[in-house]
Scaffold this active site. Structure first.
Site, PDB file in Angstrom:
ATOM      1  N   GLU A 214     -39.739 -50.778  12.304  1.00 18.94           N
ATOM      2  CA  GLU A 214     -39.274 -50.826  10.909  1.00 18.94           C
ATOM      3  C   GLU A 214     -40.416 -50.810   9.910  1.00 18.94           C
ATOM      4  OE1 GLU A 214     -36.705 -54.249  10.400  1.00 18.94           O
ATOM      5  OE2 GLU A 214     -37.987 -55.512  11.618  1.00 18.94           O
TER       6      GLU A 214
ATOM      7  N   HIS B  52     -26.832 -57.848   1.954  1.00 19.56           N
ATOM      8  CA  HIS B  52     -26.083 -58.542   2.997  1.00 19.56           C
ATOM      9  C   HIS B  52     -24.604 -58.625   2.673  1.00 19.56           C
ATOM     10  CE1 HIS B  52     -29.275 -59.445   5.738  1.00 19.56           C
ATOM     11  NE2 HIS B  52     -30.033 -59.370   4.662  1.00 19.56           N
TER      12      HIS B  52
HETATM   13  C1  PEP Z   1     -33.387 -53.074   9.455  1.00 19.21           C
HETATM   14  O1  PEP Z   1     -34.361 -53.404   8.784  1.00 19.21           O
HETATM   15  O2  PEP Z   1     -32.952 -51.911   9.532  1.00 19.21           O
HETATM   16  C2  PEP Z   1     -32.652 -54.091  10.237  1.00 19.21           C
HETATM   17  C3  PEP Z   1     -31.696 -53.754  11.067  1.00 19.21           C
HETATM   18  O3  PEP Z   1     -32.983 -55.410  10.043  1.00 19.21           O
HETATM   19  P1  PEP Z   1     -32.502 -56.260   8.748  1.00 19.21           P
HETATM   20  O4  PEP Z   1     -31.508 -55.429   8.011  1.00 19.21           O
HETATM   21  O5  PEP Z   1     -31.933 -57.515   9.278  1.00 19.21           O
HETATM   22  O6  PEP Z   1     -33.792 -56.441   8.031  1.00 19.21           O
HETATM   23 MG    MG Z   2     -35.286 -55.315   9.079  1.00 24.17          MG
END
Ligand code: PEP
Ligand code: MG
Length: 539
Positions: A430, A188
């Protein structure tokens, strides 16, 4: 000058002072003191400074996201003048003749432990607040800066790593760049920096030590080099490079306000990923045609209790209104795994990424889920809102989630509350399972958005948080590309659109491939939008 090499994850040049974001693992020494009265005064002064910081934070949060969200900081502020908190610390300084930092850590830690052991869930949660307040006071006493909002000038912020709840609280105007020891590229830290369009380097390891605090530094977010006490030559070179980047960005300006079209005239939706109302500015500044992923769980982080329906509704409505006619896709709660909020009371799991997260939590706690859905539907009356469910891996999960959405619609209609009945419901693709059954899912969803961050993690069996295996992460792996192709094909067969909202979507060396596959939408961090639009125009 010292040169440190890490991994550049967000392009750009910045120069400024390094400030360490102190979160945990304080190494507080037990120093004896002779002047205990002086030490108590020092503790009291630190409490006053902390209270001032917290009041300022509360006011800022109230202005940005509503007064309910500021409550946590107000509670922290009150604790600082509560004798239940201060008395044991003062007593320890007096009787044991130790420095204030140590007394806060020990006596504050003991109090937190007492709360953690209480039966009452609410009281248990206060333990986190006590720890938070103690960290802030220790940071002030020891001269480290716990929160960037308290300093006068913007800084290069350093940490072992930044958690989502920390980035959610940053005052963005005070962060020039981010540098971290940890180095998972999907972290993040990278997402936040790219959203804000600020340079970032991760994976600097132990070389990013606290001894560098307050040093002047310069950062190149492209090459991943952090210069400590940069000399004139480097500063000049970086300044030239900065000018070059600014020139390139200026050239992209001719694409602002234009639709995203391939040479052949095919229209692509170019949307932005955001985490909060505050990010809408960055999305609009980046010229996003919509919001392709609002990570709603950020609203649940950095708090001490669930955000209620009205708090959520206010935020979603603000985003919808600010975006006007442009679509806003709100991803429902994706808490768990790397995004933890203590008050959820999630049990410890050996493999949290494979555990209780996202839609699984929502389906096992329908009241929590319905509160969010009500807030989203209410906001749908004020803009072009869509709902997106994360981590779907079976048709049954999608059906169950849609049933709860239908219940919410029925309730709102009975209460005569306005909402858009036609609010599209899409899903994130995903998990490998969802790719394999994407033909079946496409019949029951209004759109697909491929989350390549998690899809890569689950397909290649590589923990996205674990930098030790980063050499085994091939984001361009043929398996991922085949899965994307398969998902798009199945979406189109069922007559729905398919996009990508994972970080792979921003990798411009794949844009041509995605266009050839027939991808309909790309949702990326705002700073990537104009560049992608310019590339697509060549295709
Ligand atoms: C992903 O998993 O690609 C996504 C966009 O969600 P996050 O990164 O919030 O898990
Ligand atoms: Mg994700």
């Amino acid at each position: 000058m010292i040169t440190l090499q890490g991994k550049g994850v967000s392009r750009g040049i910045a120069a400024g002072r390094i400030v360490f974001f102190e979160r945990s693992n304080f190494v507080v020494e037990k120093k004896p003191v002779t002047d205990t009265a002086g030490e108590i005064e020092r503790f009291k002064a630190a409490c006053s400074t902390a209270a001032a910081q917290l009041s300022e934070l509360a006011a800022k949060m109230a202005e940005k996201v509503g007064s309910e969200n500021a409550r946590l900081f107000e509670i922290h502020c009150m604790m600082l003048s509560d004798t239940d908190y201060t008395d044991p610390i003062i007593k320890m300084i007096e009787t044991q003749r130790v420095c204030a930092e140590y007394a806060v850590m020990e006596a504050g830690g003991r109090l937190a432990q007492d709360f953690a052991e209480m039966d009452d869930e609410y009281m248990k949660e206060r333990a986190i607040d006590i720890q938070d307040v103690s960290r802030r006071v220790i940071a002030i006493l020891s001269g480290t800066q716990q929160d960037v909002t308290s300093g006068p000038e913007p800084v290069i912020l350093a940490s072992d790593d930044f958690t989502p709840s920390e980035t959610a609280q940053f005052d963005r105007s005070k962060v020039l760049a981010l540098v971290s020891q940890a180095g998972a590229a999907n972290s993040h830290t990278a997402i936040f920096a790219r959203t804000m369009g600020i340079p970032a380097i991760i994976g600097l390891g132990a070389s990013l030590s606290s001894g560098l605090a307050n040093k002047e530094a310069a950062i190149d977010g492209e090459t991943g080099v952090l210069y400590i006490d940069p000399d004139k030559k480097i500063l000049n070179e970086l300044s030239e490079k900065k000018k070059r980047i600014e020139k390139e960005n200026a050239l992209l300006e001719k694409f602002r306000g234009k639709p995203t079209l391939t040479k052949g005239g095919r229209k692509i939706k170019l949307y932005a990923n955001i985490g909060s109302v505050a990010d809408v500015e960055a999305a609009l500044g980046g010229d996003a045609e919509g919001i392709g992923l609002l990570r709603s769980e950020f609203m649940y982080l950095g708090r001490d209790d669930y955000p209620n329906e009205d708090i959520q509704y206010e935020s979603y409505r603000k985003v919808a209104e600010k975006m006007g006619e442009r679509q806003v896709i709100i991803r429902t709660l994706d808490i768990g795994a790397d995004k933890q909020a203590g008050y959820f009371g999630l049990p410890h799991e050996e493999n949290p990424a494979l555990g209780m997260r996202a839609i699984r939590i929502c389906l096992t706690r329908p009241e929590l889920f319905k509160t969010q859905l009500r807030a989203i539907y209410r906001a749908s009356a004020f803009g072009n809102v869509a709902i997106m469910f994360p981590m779907i891996s079976s048709v049954q999960e999608l059906r169950s989630a849609k049933e709860l959405a239908a219940e919410v619609r029925k309730e709102l209609a009975a209460e005569k509350i306005a909402f858009n009945e036609k609010t599209p419901i899409g899903i994130m693709i995903e998990t490998p399972a969802s790719v394999i059954i994407s033909d079946l899912l496409a019949k029951e969803a209004d759109f697909f958005s491929i989350g390549t961050n998690d899809l890569t993690q689950y397909t290649l069996a590589v923990d996205r948080q674990n930098e030790a295996i980063s050499d085994f992460v091939d984001t361009h792996h043929e398996a991922i590309l085949r899965m994307i192709r398969m998902t798009i094909e199945n979406a189109h067969k069922a007559g729905i659109w398919c996009g990508i909202c994972g970080m792979l979507g921003a990798e411009s060396d794949l844009t041509q491939t995605f266009m050839d596959m027939g991808l309909d939408e790309l949702s990326v961090e705002p700073s990537y939008i104009l560049n992608l639009r310019s590339r697509i125009a060549e295709m």
